[in-house]
Motif scaffolding. Structure first.
Motif, PDB file in Angstrom:
ATOM      1  N   ILE A  51       0.864  -1.179   0.000  1.00  0.00           N
ATOM      2  CA  ILE A  51       0.000   0.000   0.000  1.00  0.00           C
ATOM      3  C   ILE A  51       0.904   1.233   0.000  1.00  0.00           C
ATOM      4  O   ILE A  51       1.389   1.673   1.047  1.00  0.00           O
ATOM      5  CB  ILE A  51      -0.927   0.039   1.226  1.00  0.00           C
ATOM      6  N   ASN A  56      -1.709   6.432  -3.027  1.00  0.00           N
ATOM      7  CA  ASN A  56      -3.006   6.202  -2.400  1.00  0.00           C
ATOM      8  C   ASN A  56      -3.330   7.232  -1.326  1.00  0.00           C
ATOM      9  O   ASN A  56      -4.146   6.976  -0.439  1.00  0.00           O
ATOM     10  CB  ASN A  56      -3.030   4.797  -1.783  1.00  0.00           C
ATOM     11  N   ARG A  59      -6.912   8.154  -1.769  1.00  0.00           N
ATOM     12  CA  ARG A  59      -7.768   6.965  -1.862  1.00  0.00           C
ATOM     13  C   ARG A  59      -8.149   6.444  -0.478  1.00  0.00           C
ATOM     14  O   ARG A  59      -9.297   6.037  -0.244  1.00  0.00           O
ATOM     15  CB  ARG A  59      -7.063   5.871  -2.663  1.00  0.00           C
ATOM     16  N   PHE A  60      -7.198   6.449   0.431  1.00  0.00           N
ATOM     17  CA  PHE A  60      -7.467   5.903   1.757  1.00  0.00           C
ATOM     18  C   PHE A  60      -7.580   7.013   2.811  1.00  0.00           C
ATOM     19  O   PHE A  60      -7.024   6.934   3.898  1.00  0.00           O
ATOM     20  CB  PHE A  60      -6.389   4.882   2.132  1.00  0.00           C
ATOM     21  N   SER A  61      -8.318   8.034   2.440  1.00  0.00           N
ATOM     22  CA  SER A  61      -8.549   9.146   3.364  1.00  0.00           C
ATOM     23  C   SER A  61      -9.690   8.855   4.334  1.00  0.00           C
ATOM     24  O   SER A  61      -9.908   9.601   5.278  1.00  0.00           O
ATOM     25  CB  SER A  61      -8.858  10.427   2.589  1.00  0.00           C
ATOM     26  N   LYS A  63     -11.982   5.687   6.584  1.00  0.00           N
ATOM     27  CA  LYS A  63     -11.945   4.330   7.131  1.00  0.00           C
ATOM     28  C   LYS A  63     -12.703   3.361   6.240  1.00  0.00           C
ATOM     29  O   LYS A  63     -12.307   2.199   6.089  1.00  0.00           O
ATOM     30  CB  LYS A  63     -12.539   4.323   8.544  1.00  0.00           C
ATOM     31  N   ALA A  65     -12.976   3.356   3.026  1.00  0.00           N
ATOM     32  CA  ALA A  65     -12.160   2.969   1.868  1.00  0.00           C
ATOM     33  C   ALA A  65     -11.154   1.890   2.259  1.00  0.00           C
ATOM     34  O   ALA A  65     -10.896   0.949   1.485  1.00  0.00           O
ATOM     35  CB  ALA A  65     -11.437   4.189   1.306  1.00  0.00           C
ATOM     36  N   ILE A  66     -10.577   2.023   3.429  1.00  0.00           N
ATOM     37  CA  ILE A  66      -9.637   1.006   3.918  1.00  0.00           C
ATOM     38  C   ILE A  66     -10.362  -0.307   4.147  1.00  0.00           C
ATOM     39  O   ILE A  66      -9.897  -1.379   3.732  1.00  0.00           O
ATOM     40  CB  ILE A  66      -8.955   1.494   5.212  1.00  0.00           C
ATOM     41  N   SER A  69     -11.348  -2.054   0.834  1.00  0.00           N
ATOM     42  CA  SER A  69     -10.174  -2.565   0.120  1.00  0.00           C
ATOM     43  C   SER A  69      -9.618  -3.815   0.794  1.00  0.00           C
ATOM     44  O   SER A  69      -9.183  -4.755   0.111  1.00  0.00           O
ATOM     45  CB  SER A  69      -9.097  -1.484   0.035  1.00  0.00           C
ATOM     46  N   TYR A 116      -3.985   6.509  11.139  1.00  0.00           N
ATOM     47  CA  TYR A 116      -3.976   5.793   9.860  1.00  0.00           C
ATOM     48  C   TYR A 116      -3.451   4.364  10.019  1.00  0.00           C
ATOM     49  O   TYR A 116      -4.133   3.393   9.681  1.00  0.00           O
ATOM     50  CB  TYR A 116      -3.123   6.581   8.872  1.00  0.00           C
ATOM     51  N   TRP A 120      -5.543   0.577   9.986  1.00  0.00           N
ATOM     52  CA  TRP A 120      -5.173  -0.548   9.114  1.00  0.00           C
ATOM     53  C   TRP A 120      -4.978  -1.815   9.956  1.00  0.00           C
ATOM     54  O   TRP A 120      -5.440  -2.900   9.594  1.00  0.00           O
ATOM     55  CB  TRP A 120      -3.889  -0.236   8.355  1.00  0.00           C
ATOM     56  N   SER A 412      -2.722   0.469  -6.066  1.00  0.00           N
ATOM     57  CA  SER A 412      -3.303   1.444  -6.999  1.00  0.00           C
ATOM     58  C   SER A 412      -3.270   0.915  -8.431  1.00  0.00           C
ATOM     59  O   SER A 412      -4.202   1.129  -9.209  1.00  0.00           O
ATOM     60  CB  SER A 412      -2.577   2.791  -6.911  1.00  0.00           C
TER      61      SER A 412
END
Length: 432
Positions: A51, A56, A59-61, A63, A65-66, A69, A116, A120, A412
């Protein structure tokens, strides 16, 4: 009698089934396996996704989205991820007391009121996926925009890597002033730099005990013409016992190796190995179970220029570049996992018969260098294959078949080229 016949039929079916195995090549006999989008392959090896922070950043701004994914990765067969939390710009994507938070990169701005890396780890644990935190070990500035930690103040003046401009010893260029370098990198031979890097890794290992490991990226010199500051020359003289009366005795005015080049190569490799050794010692003192990983190019023959001798100390050297002591700079024994960067456009050796540059070659020859000193996971650069599902599948298959695991770079590109099913196909060819 009936029991005997049934037993005989079972044995014959087993023999027929085994005879269909392609023996590891799979190039001309690729099995056609349907993709089950719901059920992930059952793998006993690490299958990892990288990652990247920059690619990204937006893209992963969130929770959500995380979370989504991770669900997609789990369904595809991934069971581990590398999360880039200290990229080459030098700021943090974790809860740091040492580094500023990364909230802006180029024109993108992302602010969070949550951790962040912490999220994850939390969400990956729920999905039974292990997390390894990745850092750009020596990168602390984004040269294209002159942004990052080492541009913020004068703390790091004189501590970055320097090159001779046009091989002129009297014309040094600071890596911070370059335009097309991936990351402005600190000078690894300086004790204060090593201490700083180790402190960052200690902080991550301490604050995030649920991490499976920490991975070092950009743990090297930039190229062999970097490192010509007076401080580096002084360190080289102390290491080698030789006096440098002219820097062109290392690299000549034409850029060719000079009479002190071999010893220079040994010194630079030993510098990186010492840094890795210090990092490992610190990680294991914090958490003996936490793994140390490192990514580097699979082309061992090119690594001497950047100081990355990822071979075993027992590897027998062959090459004009090496001193008799160069083997002592091998650092395979300091790693738990080496991520073998098999970033070749060619998949099969037959595509590049006169070159080492194929995925197949890299993943079938690495062990002559590492000699079992660490685990090795084959790593592929998926944008090289774009939407060619066959190439993606073949590269995945080769890594999983021939090494201890797989790392895919990076999410990505997998998303942009929609490579999910191709990756799953490659996994299924191993775990069919």
């Amino acid at each position: 009698m009936i029991r005997y016949v049934l037993l005989l039929l079972a044995v014959l079916c087993s023999v027929i089934s085994c005879s269909g195995d392609d023996g590891g090549n799979g190039d001309n006999n690729k099995p056609e396996i349907p993709i089950d989008v719901d059920k992930p392959p059952m793998a006993d090896k690490p299958i990892q996704m990288w990652i990247d922070a920059h690619a990204n950043f937006s893209r992963f701004s969130t929770k959500e989205a995380i979370k989504s994914s991770l669900e997609k990765m789990k369904a595809t067969g991934f069971n581990e991820i590398y999360v880039d939390v200290k990229p080459g710009i030098g700021y943090a994507l974790y809860d740091s007391d040492i580094l500023p938070q990364l909230t802006k990169w180029d024109t993108e701005t992302v602010t969070r009121d949550w951790d962040y890396l912490g999220y994850w780890i939390e969400e990956a644990e729920r999905q039974d996926i292990k997390v390894i935190a990745s850092i750009s070990a020596l990168g602390f500035g984004y040269t294209r925009k002159k942004e990052g930690l080492i541009y913020d103040n004068h703390t790091w003046d004189g501590k970055t890597q320097m090159r001779m401009n046009n091989n002129n010893p009297n014309d040094l260029v600071d890596i911070r002033n370059e335009e097309n370098v991936d990351a402005a990198m600190l000078n690894p031979c300086l004790p204060e730099v090593q201490s700083f890097v180790v402190s960052i890794i200690e902080e991550i290992a301490t604050k995030y005990p649920k991490l499976k490991g920490i991975c070092l990226d950009y743990c090297r010199w930039w190229y062999d013409n970097y490192g010509f500051s007076d401080a580096t020359i002084s360190a080289f003289q102390a290491y080698s016992g030789e006096t440098v009366t002219d820097k062109n005795n290392i690299l000549t005015a034409t850029g060719a190796p000079g009479p002190q080049y071999q010893k220079w190569i040994e010194f630079r490799s030993m510098t990186i190995t010492n840094l890795i050794t210090n990092i490992r010692s610190k990680v294991k003192s914090v958490n003996p179970k936490m793994e140390l990983h490192l990514w580097a190019s699979a082309d061992w023959g090119s690594r001497y220029g950047v100081g990355q001798n990822w071979a075993s100390k027992n590897y027998k050297l062959d090459g004009w570049q090496f001193t008799s002591n160069y083997s002592k700079t091998g650092f395979a024994d300091q790693l738990d996992v080496f991520s073998l960067g098999a970033y070749a456009d060619a998949i099969w050796k037959s595509e590049a018969p006169n070159s080492v540059w194929s995925v197949e070659n890299f993943v079938t020859t690495y062990d002559k260098f590492t000699m079992g000193d660490c685990k090795v996971n084959g790593s592929i650069n998926t944008p090289a294959y774009g939407s060619n599902a066959s190439k993606v599948s073949d590269a995945v298959y080769l890594c999983l078949k021939n090494t201890d695991g797989l790392m895919v770079f990076e999410i990505s590109h997998v998303i942009n080229f929609n490579q999910w099913n191709a990756i799953k196909d490659g996994i299924n060819r191993v775990y069919k």
